[in-house]
Design a protein around this motif. Structure first.
Motif, PDB file in Angstrom:
ATOM      1  N   CYS A 192       3.280  -8.433   4.126  1.00 26.09           N
ATOM      2  CA  CYS A 192       2.298  -9.076   3.246  1.00 26.09           C
ATOM      3  C   CYS A 192       0.860  -8.724   3.627  1.00 26.09           C
ATOM      4  O   CYS A 192      -0.077  -9.104   2.943  1.00 26.09           O
ATOM      5  CB  CYS A 192       2.465 -10.589   3.271  1.00 26.09           C
ATOM      6  N   HIS A 193       0.706  -8.072   4.755  1.00 24.31           N
ATOM      7  CA  HIS A 193      -0.633  -7.743   5.245  1.00 24.31           C
ATOM      8  C   HIS A 193      -0.430  -6.905   6.496  1.00 24.31           C
ATOM      9  O   HIS A 193       0.681  -6.867   7.031  1.00 24.31           O
ATOM     10  CB  HIS A 193      -1.409  -9.010   5.595  1.00 24.31           C
ATOM     11  N   ASP A 194      -1.471  -6.268   7.000  1.00 25.51           N
ATOM     12  CA  ASP A 194      -1.321  -5.579   8.281  1.00 25.51           C
ATOM     13  C   ASP A 194      -0.871  -6.599   9.312  1.00 25.51           C
ATOM     14  O   ASP A 194      -1.249  -7.776   9.240  1.00 25.51           O
ATOM     15  CB  ASP A 194      -2.667  -4.951   8.704  1.00 25.51           C
ATOM     16  N   HIS A 195      -0.058  -6.170  10.249  1.00 29.22           N
ATOM     17  CA  HIS A 195       0.494  -7.116  11.220  1.00 29.22           C
ATOM     18  C   HIS A 195      -0.627  -7.902  11.906  1.00 29.22           C
ATOM     19  O   HIS A 195      -1.582  -7.308  12.395  1.00 29.22           O
ATOM     20  CB  HIS A 195       1.307  -6.343  12.260  1.00 29.22           C
ATOM     21  N   PRO A 196      -0.539  -9.233  11.881  1.00 28.13           N
ATOM     22  CA  PRO A 196      -1.658 -10.022  12.423  1.00 28.13           C
ATOM     23  C   PRO A 196      -1.837  -9.876  13.933  1.00 28.13           C
ATOM     24  O   PRO A 196      -2.925 -10.122  14.444  1.00 28.13           O
ATOM     25  CB  PRO A 196      -1.293 -11.456  12.043  1.00 28.13           C
ATOM     26  N   LEU A 197      -0.778  -9.505  14.627  1.00 24.34           N
ATOM     27  CA  LEU A 197      -0.861  -9.459  16.089  1.00 24.34           C
ATOM     28  C   LEU A 197      -0.771  -8.046  16.640  1.00 24.34           C
ATOM     29  O   LEU A 197      -1.083  -7.815  17.804  1.00 24.34           O
ATOM     30  CB  LEU A 197       0.275 -10.301  16.694  1.00 24.34           C
ATOM     31  N   VAL A 198      -0.295  -7.122  15.830  1.00 26.43           N
ATOM     32  CA  VAL A 198      -0.074  -5.765  16.327  1.00 26.43           C
ATOM     33  C   VAL A 198      -0.958  -4.799  15.538  1.00 26.43           C
ATOM     34  O   VAL A 198      -0.761  -4.598  14.345  1.00 26.43           O
ATOM     35  CB  VAL A 198       1.412  -5.361  16.181  1.00 26.43           C
ATOM     36  N   ASP A 199      -1.941  -4.246  16.226  1.00 24.20           N
ATOM     37  CA  ASP A 199      -2.897  -3.375  15.533  1.00 24.20           C
ATOM     38  C   ASP A 199      -2.222  -2.152  14.922  1.00 24.20           C
ATOM     39  O   ASP A 199      -2.675  -1.613  13.924  1.00 24.20           O
ATOM     40  CB  ASP A 199      -3.988  -2.905  16.513  1.00 24.20           C
ATOM     41  N   ASP A 200      -1.132  -1.684  15.556  1.00 24.68           N
ATOM     42  CA  ASP A 200      -0.518  -0.438  15.110  1.00 24.68           C
ATOM     43  C   ASP A 200       0.324  -0.583  13.841  1.00 24.68           C
ATOM     44  O   ASP A 200       0.661   0.406  13.215  1.00 24.68           O
ATOM     45  CB  ASP A 200       0.418   0.108  16.208  1.00 24.68           C
ATOM     46  N   TYR A 201       0.711  -1.803  13.517  1.00 19.08           N
ATOM     47  CA  TYR A 201       1.642  -1.985  12.396  1.00 19.08           C
ATOM     48  C   TYR A 201       0.854  -2.321  11.138  1.00 19.08           C
ATOM     49  O   TYR A 201       0.259  -3.393  11.020  1.00 19.08           O
ATOM     50  CB  TYR A 201       2.646  -3.105  12.699  1.00 19.08           C
ATOM     51  N   HIS A 202       0.918  -1.405  10.194  1.00 16.76           N
ATOM     52  CA  HIS A 202       0.126  -1.573   8.979  1.00 16.76           C
ATOM     53  C   HIS A 202       1.024  -1.849   7.785  1.00 16.76           C
ATOM     54  O   HIS A 202       2.170  -1.407   7.731  1.00 16.76           O
ATOM     55  CB  HIS A 202      -0.698  -0.316   8.708  1.00 16.76           C
ATOM     56  N   GLN A 203       0.418  -2.544   6.830  1.00 18.24           N
ATOM     57  CA  GLN A 203       1.162  -2.857   5.609  1.00 18.24           C
ATOM     58  C   GLN A 203       1.633  -1.577   4.922  1.00 18.24           C
ATOM     59  O   GLN A 203       2.723  -1.519   4.376  1.00 18.24           O
ATOM     60  CB  GLN A 203       0.275  -3.680   4.666  1.00 18.24           C
ATOM     61  N   GLU A 204       0.802  -0.509   4.982  1.00 18.04           N
ATOM     62  CA  GLU A 204       1.212   0.726   4.301  1.00 18.04           C
ATOM     63  C   GLU A 204       2.394   1.394   5.022  1.00 18.04           C
ATOM     64  O   GLU A 204       3.135   2.162   4.410  1.00 18.04           O
ATOM     65  CB  GLU A 204       0.041   1.694   4.147  1.00 18.04           C
ATOM     66  N   HIS A 205       2.589   1.072   6.291  1.00 19.15           N
ATOM     67  CA  HIS A 205       3.776   1.588   6.970  1.00 19.15           C
ATOM     68  C   HIS A 205       5.040   0.990   6.351  1.00 19.15           C
ATOM     69  O   HIS A 205       6.023   1.679   6.102  1.00 19.15           O
ATOM     70  CB  HIS A 205       3.749   1.232   8.462  1.00 19.15           C
ATOM     71  N   ILE A 240      -0.460  -5.756  -2.180  1.00 19.73           N
ATOM     72  CA  ILE A 240      -1.803  -6.331  -2.041  1.00 19.73           C
ATOM     73  C   ILE A 240      -1.788  -7.084  -0.728  1.00 19.73           C
ATOM     74  O   ILE A 240      -0.846  -7.825  -0.451  1.00 19.73           O
ATOM     75  CB  ILE A 240      -2.092  -7.332  -3.179  1.00 19.73           C
ATOM     76  N   SER A 241      -2.792  -6.893   0.073  1.00 20.18           N
ATOM     77  CA  SER A 241      -2.851  -7.672   1.304  1.00 20.18           C
ATOM     78  C   SER A 241      -3.262  -9.089   0.968  1.00 20.18           C
ATOM     79  O   SER A 241      -4.229  -9.306   0.231  1.00 20.18           O
ATOM     80  CB  SER A 241      -3.862  -7.078   2.285  1.00 20.18           C
ATOM     81  N   VAL A 242      -2.521 -10.068   1.493  1.00 20.32           N
ATOM     82  CA  VAL A 242      -2.905 -11.455   1.232  1.00 20.32           C
ATOM     83  C   VAL A 242      -4.216 -11.801   1.929  1.00 20.32           C
ATOM     84  O   VAL A 242      -4.830 -12.821   1.647  1.00 20.32           O
ATOM     85  CB  VAL A 242      -1.804 -12.446   1.666  1.00 20.32           C
ATOM     86  N   PHE A 243      -4.649 -10.936   2.850  1.00 15.11           N
ATOM     87  CA  PHE A 243      -5.926 -11.177   3.526  1.00 15.11           C
ATOM     88  C   PHE A 243      -7.099 -10.581   2.753  1.00 15.11           C
ATOM     89  O   PHE A 243      -8.245 -10.794   3.087  1.00 15.11           O
ATOM     90  CB  PHE A 243      -5.934 -10.548   4.929  1.00 15.11           C
ATOM     91  N   ASP A 244      -6.789  -9.760   1.739  1.00 22.18           N
ATOM     92  CA  ASP A 244      -7.848  -9.056   1.034  1.00 22.18           C
ATOM     93  C   ASP A 244      -8.445  -9.960  -0.035  1.00 22.18           C
ATOM     94  O   ASP A 244      -7.766 -10.300  -1.013  1.00 22.18           O
ATOM     95  CB  ASP A 244      -7.262  -7.785   0.395  1.00 22.18           C
TER      96      ASP A 244
END
Lengths: 544, 424, 370
Positions: A192-205, A240-244
């Protein structure tokens, strides 16, 4: 893009260098494993436990490679064997045994299928696919390619499609499990969004993986037990990122995290399909995104694949991953031994994903063969320094097979089969007895088997249940019956300890047993109680 | 937990607050002090869910619409709360309306049994890839107890098999999953089998402990500790097995509750709550009345009304109602439209739940439906609002998070909030 | 004289008598001019078969399934002469002048109401709180002096038709009493309950004479934890040698109503039952039963749709079946014997003729054949 890709690229370059100019080529992998482990802790040699004794090693390797404790006769023979290379010979013998293929089949079934119920592919066909693959030592990347490329349409190979079919090709679950099991990255939280705790894990992944099969669906529908995977020629993932705050809608073509997306070829209008969609017709697109998945995941440049493959085999043997949790490989959760992780992954890939070779090298290492007996000097060393062998709880299958072996049921079956005894004929007899163990000790269908919990139902099953009581009950050739026939308490102690614990009893244990047997009220009853206590003890419950 | 000299990597997930399902009970050392136990007993909160399986009709229970096109043949009767009417099928409950709290504006928008039950029991809609723990597992995890040797999450079902479940606790882990007492009977392996004499049991346990002690001299981990302790804990549970035996209750109470299965199950629920079990769910089957809705509701509610009312009286008389939250729920309600077989079908758009006790305004009614019950007209809520309300009523903060695998997951759905006007 | 022969294969709809709400029960008045049909709007609709008029009887606060009527003065003489063009069928032709009769109706609040059934707009003239809970059936004695009611309070009660005074209560059933009927000889009364227990009582003493077993029309569905079944319709033949009971059997799913309709036909002398089954594998409930003067046993009922079944009295075979477009929730045989009426769940009362004689109605709707 962040650090993961940079790191992976760096690792890739390093690996190319390795092939060009192998470092320490004369040293085998198990020696280099030990060097890297030793380098991971100051004064490792002084602090680490000594190598395990023969009995400890025999029980451990037999459980790890064949999924059960050794029969007492094998234990006696191994302890009596005076040759210096007997451990190497044992490893080779076990890896060559049909029990090895069975053990790997069961281990990878649980890993890949999370004990899902069989709805679309019979369990037996899938097990046969896995078992023959491991028996033939099929390269691991090939095995994964077969699993990720099968659409279930060919009855002869349909079993390989079980991974997709039993998940109903549900996009979230398949994406999560591909990332978790083959990339060592649990991307579920990046849905639902880039991983909140892991910088490397992205929503587009997450959506890059999903884009490989977002056009695929089960035909005719997911309810059909004979459903196959079909694909359309159109459809994009959108997220869509829920944070956007702007709620910008994004999309991505298929892509393995950190790698270049695979664009769709331009097709002439009207030529998108070789079989156009229609009612009750399985469409066949001219270009299949799904067909690109298996190669992309197992591609040489995708270091995440080889890392998680090597890490999972390491964890199977050592009791924890170099990367731990196994599906949490990212720059803020580095491996306990980063160079070792890279080396294992690269060597595994370099040896064409030869599973037996990697397991053999791990088994030959002193790291694997270290004793699990701690001492005051090792007490504050974290387990991921591998100074002392980690105690591994037995899997549900290991508990079941080991109880059957320890109580003598397996030997009873062996005698019954006599000339027709083979691994498959014995397995047919053992399998029905395994159900309650899987039921009680296994995770729920669809839930990953992780962590350890000792629950009341398991304990009551051992304490009061019919199943365990019946296993122990004396019958011709069973442990209690065999031991009861022996006159000398010391011999009884040997029979019990060799059979249940795969070791000889210590002097105090011989004495204690003799005391228990002295009242001679009812020797069979006493022995039944003793065997129960041994089966219920921690020494039996763990691979140590 | 004992000090562990070697390789002991205790992690929180191995340390249970409850003894019942394994692990060490580090948090409850103080309970050996009787005064502390009494204090906890006084402050201990419990929850009882009565689940009317299949979907009870709101029109034949808490939100009657007599003499309308959807009302059916039954009367609405006045209750102990002036102005509040319920169906004539609940005459005893009507006399106890001053203890009850009604939510009449529920719209869960899910007409399938399994998914409807999920909404009502987890406070969330079904999501692929993530299972949420059921209300009983959450209650068992969050509520204190004086009797950690008893299960925290018990469900009494009319039939099926007794046993230990795993799934309904989801990521909270099997120790908070329910124990099913099918027809009120404990799981088969719980009582010591007759074939195992007490002497034999004692002897083999002693030998097991001896073996474990020796093993622990050099090999010890949080996992081995949890494993070996699970046997000691199991023995304590076995010793408490009488808690599951409703036949030990006063026969007069059994007469009052009604000499039928549901009456017996409700009496067992009372016994378990009194013994300190945090959460009990009693299912009453079945209300899925696609055919002959009215005949079946006469029969089923005739069975429900008395034991429900008796249990309310008993909890109230014993001073337990203020610390016990009681909820009467279903997976959904039933269609206002009466079908050609005198049935009512599945209906989640406008239905009701009754609650009582702990933290709630007694006698309150929140939410309204229109004249013939087809739509909510005031204070529409869903399963999420109810889930928040339960835990607020129990004195907990449902906006806090659980942290399975380090990931924060709110206890109750953050898209909803408690029905605060029902809370004291 | 009532028709003594019918041809079931000629069964066809004479008239659809429409109401806006689903119907529950239906009965003709003694003359056969009126059909009364109760509905889910708590009304009883009176359809005048002579004029085509429709009148609502307002007075109940709940649903009515028990309906019976008793002539107050002379029993009408039925004749087939001088049929007016307004008449729907020959059977009502004789009844130019309204016969004075009392209609009795019992509802699900336990109230028994008396009406002057032939009044222009009948009003309740007497109300008796007859039962605690539902009244499920109402019957009138052959001589018209007594009314019997039964209901969910597990009781059967006898009332004086003229003034509504209670005469006697028959106690002994252990479940809801679904139906009651007087034996044509006026000496006995039978009552039948949810569990298929049938009790044969002596009217003058209130003594239980015997019990008959129709338990096949009941099941306790352990999966749902509930009873399903009951004697949904009951009838004697005019000679009093047979008693027919109808309901549902073979229930596999109580809450979906999955089961088969069944008539249990008792020989009154020896009490021996015979099962009359529909020929097709129809799923649903038998809601009404009657025994025609010809001896043919007629049942009606429904599940998703409705059926009328005809059974041969000699061998019990289902000789003919008529498809009905809605669940038939009750059935009444016209006193003339030439027609029957159904209470439809779709709000329509279907009037069927069963005689080969051509109907008077100008354009009868064709009956659907199975």
């Amino acid at each position: 893009m962040g650090s993961l890709r940079c790191r992976l690229l760096a690792a890739f370059n390093a690996c190319l260098a390795l092939f060009v100019a192998p470092v320490c080529a004369e040293e085998s992998l198990h020696q280099r494993i030990d060097q890297k482990i030793a380098a991971g802790l100051a004064n490792y040699d002084q602090l680490a436990a000594p190598l395990a004794g023969d009995a400890e090693f025999l029980r451990r390797i037999t459980l790890d490679l064949t999924g059960r404790i050794p029969p007492a006769a094998e234990t006696r023979a191994f302890l009596a064997d005076k040759s210096s290379d007997k451990r190497t010979k044992l490893i080779d013998k076990l890896l060559a045994s049909p029990e090895y293929a069975r053990r790997m089949q069961e281990y990878f079934d649980v890993m890949l299928m999370d004990r899902r119920r069989d709805a679309k592919v019979p369990g037996a066909a899938w097990e046969e696919f896995l078992r023959t693959s491991f028996a033939a030592n099929k390269p691991y990347d090939q095995l994964v390619r077969e699993i990720l490329s099968n659409d279930g349409a060919d009855p002869k190979t349909r079993a390989a499609a079980k991974f997709f079919l039993e998940r109903d090709l549900e996009p979230t679950i398949v994406t999560r499990d591909i990332s978790r099991l083959f990339l060592g990255q649990n991307l579920q939280c990046a849905q639902c969004h880039d991983h909140p705790l892991v910088d490397d894990y992205h929503q587009e992944h997450f959506y890059g993986i999903q884009a490989f099969f977002n056009r695929a669906f089960l035909f005719p529908d997911a309810k059909d037990a004979k459903a196959v995977i079909a694909e359309k020629a159109e459809g994009e993932v959108s997220f869509i990122s829920v944070f956007d705050p702007k709620k910008a809608q994004k999309s991505t073509p298929p892509a393995v995290p950190g790698w270049k997306p695979i664009g769709d070829p331009k097709l002439e209008k009207g030529k998108e399909y070789t079989m156009a969609p229609a009612k009750n017709v399985k469409p066949v697109p001219a270009y299949s995104r799904l067909s690109k998945l298996a190669a992309a995941i197992t591609a040489n440049e995708n270091i995440a694949f080889r890392r998680t493959a090597a890490n999972r085999l390491w964890a199977m043997m050592l009791g924890r991953g170099l990367v731990q949790p196994l599906d949490f490989d990212h720059s803020n959760n580095p491996p306990s031994h980063p160079q070792l992780m890279t080396m294992l992954a690269d060597e595994f890939a370099g040896h064409h994903y030869d599973v037996k070779w990697l397991l053999r090298e791990i088994a030959l290492s002193s790291t694997y063969q270290r004793s699990s007996e701690g001492s005051p000097k090792s007490q504050n060393i974290p387990e991921h320094r591998y100074a002392v062998a980690i105690l591994k709880p037995l899997s549900p299958e290991q508990i079941g097979y080991s109880m059957m072996q320890a109580t003598g049921l397996t030997d009873v079956y062996r005698n019954e089969l006599a000339k027709t005894l083979t691994e498959p004929t014995l397995q047919t007899k053992l399998a029905p007895n395994l159900g309650p163990f899987r039921q009680l000790y296994g995770a729920q269908p669809g839930e990953p088997e992780d962590g350890f919990a000792s629950t009341l139902d398991q304990t009551l099953f051992v304490k009061h249940g019919n199943h365990v009581r019946n296993l122990i009950a004396p019958r011709t050739g069973s442990l209690v019956e065999r031991a009861a026939k022996l006159a000398e308490p010391s011999l009884i102690a040997e029979e019990l300890f060799l059979t249940v614990y795969s070791r000889l009893p210590a002097d105090d244990e011989r004495r204690e047993l003799a005391e228990l047997l002295r009242p001679a009220a009812n020797r069979t009853n006493t022995l039944t109680e003793v065997v129960w206590a041994m089966l219920a003890s921690a020494e039996f419950r763990f691979n140590h | 937990m004992k000090h562990c000299p070697y390789a002991c990597h205790t992690s929180d997930h191995l340390v249970n607050r409850r003894l019942f399902l394994g692990g060490a009970a580090a948090g409850f050392a103080g309970l050996t002090n009787p005064a502390a136990a009494r204090e906890l007993a006084a402050s201990q909160k419990r929850m009882l869910v009565i689940f009317l399986s299949g979907g009870v009709s709101q029109l034949e229970t808490w939100d009657p619409k007599p003499n309308t096109d959807t009302g059916g043949p039954f009367r609405a009767i006045s209750t102990s709360v002036p102005g509040v009417h319920i169906s004539e099928l609940l005459p005893l409950a009507a006399k106890r309306m001053h203890l009850l709290t009604l939510v009449r504006g529920i719209n869960t928008a899910e007409d399938e049994h399994g998914r409807g039950a999920t909404i009502m029991l987890t406070g969330r809609r079904t999501e692929p890839g993530l299972k949420y723990p059921e209300v009983g597992a959450v209650a068992a995890k969050l509520l204190n107890t004086t009797t950690p040797e008893l299960p925290g999450h018990v469900q009494i079902t009319p039939g099926g098999g007794s046993g230990f479940n795993k799934e309904d606790a989801a990521f909270l882990g099997p120790k908070f999953a329910s124990v099913t007492l099918a027809d009120g009977k404990p799981p088969a392996d719980l009582p010591r089998p007759a074939i195992l004499t007490t002497d034999a049991d004692r002897e083999r346990e002693a030998f097991r402990q001896k073996l474990n002690a020796k093993f622990a001299q050099s090999r010890r981990s949080a996992q081995t500790e949890a494993y070996t302790e699970s046997f000691e804990q199991a023995s304590k549970v076995v010793a408490k097995a009488n808690a599951f035996d409703a036949s030990r209750e006063d026969p007069k109470a059994a007469d009052r509750y009604g000499r039928h299965d549901f009456g017996r199950h409700m009496l067992l629920a009372r016994r378990l709550l009194e013994q300190g079990v945090s959460f009990v769910k009693v299912s009453h089957t079945n209300y899925d009345t696609h055919h002959e809705n009215f005949d079946f509701h006469i029969e089923q509610l005739g069975e429900f009304d008395r034991p429900f009312s008796m249990l309310l009286d008993d909890l109230s008389d014993r001073g337990m109602l203020e610390s016990t939250l009681v909820v009467v729920m279903s997976e959904f309600g039933r269609t206002p439209r009466i079908n050609d077989r005198y049935g009512r079908d599945h209906w989640s758009k406008a239905w009701s739940v009754a609650m009582a006790g702990c933290g709630l305004k007694a006698g309150a009614v929140v939410g309204k439906t229109n004249a013939n019950g087809t739509a909510v007209t005031d204070r529409e809520v869903n399963g999420g609002h109810l889930f928040h309300t339960y835990f607020r009523a129990l004195g907990l903060d449902p906006t806090k998070n659980f942290h399975p695998a380090g990931r924060p997951i709110p206890i109750a759905d953050p898209k909803t909030s408690a029905i605060t006007e029902l809370l004291v | 004289m009532p028709a003594t022969t019918i041809d079931p294969t000629k069964t066809r709809v004479l008239k659809e008598l429409k109401h806006v709400r689903p119907l529950i029960g239906c009965r003709f008045d003694p003359s056969g001019r009126y059909l009364f049909a109760s509905a889910e709007d708590d009304t009883i609709q009176r359809f005048d078969l002579l004029t085509g008029g429709k009148t609502a009887l307002i007075g109940h606060q709940s649903w009515v399934r028990g309906l019976a009527s008793v002539p107050v003065k002379n029993t009408p003489v039925v004749s087939h002469d001088n049929v007016p063009t307004s008449a729907i069928f020959r059977g009502v032709a004789a009844v130019h002048k309204p016969t004075v009769f009392t209609l009795l109706s019992g509802d699900y609040h336990g109230k028994l109401l008396w009406w002057n059934g032939a009044d222009a707009t009948p009003k309740p003239i007497k109300t008796v709180e007859a039962h605690d809970g539902w009244i499920r059936a109402v019957a009138v004695s052959p001589d018209g002096t007594m009314v019997a009611t039964c209901g969910n309070d597990q009781l059967v009660k006898l009332w004086n038709t003229a003034d509504g005074r209670p005469i006697r209560t028959f106690e002994g059933h252990t479940s809801h009493v679904y139906n009651v009927a007087f034996h044509p000889n006026g000496q006995r009364i039978v009552s039948a309950d949810l569990k298929g227990n049938i009790r044969d009582w002596e009217i003058t003493t209130g003594k239980l004479v015997r019990e008959l077993d129709a338990k096949i029309l009941h099941k306790y569905d352990t999966g749902f934890g509930a009873d399903i079944g009951g004697i949904r319709g009951i009838a004697f033949n005019s000679a009093g040698t047979q008693l027919a009971c109808i309901g549902i059997t073979n229930v596999s799913n109580a809450f979906a109503g999955v089961g088969n309709p069944l008539v249990v036909l008792f020989d009154w002398n020896d009490g021996k039952p015979k099962q009359l089954k529909p020929k097709d594998a129809f799923q649903g409930t038998g809601w009404g039963v009657g025994i025609h003067e010809s001896g043919i046993i007629i049942g009606a009922g429904g599940g998703g749709q409705g059926r009328i079944w005809f059974w041969n009295p000699a061998d019990g075979t289902n000789t003919h079946t008529v498809n009905v477009p809605t669940n038939a929730r009750d059935m009444a045989i016209h006193p003339d014997g030439a027609a029957l009426a159904l209470a439809g769940a779709n709000g329509t009362s279907y009037l069927y003729t069963t005689t080969p004689t051509p109907a008077v109605s100008p354009s009868p709707a064709p009956a659907k054949k199975p």
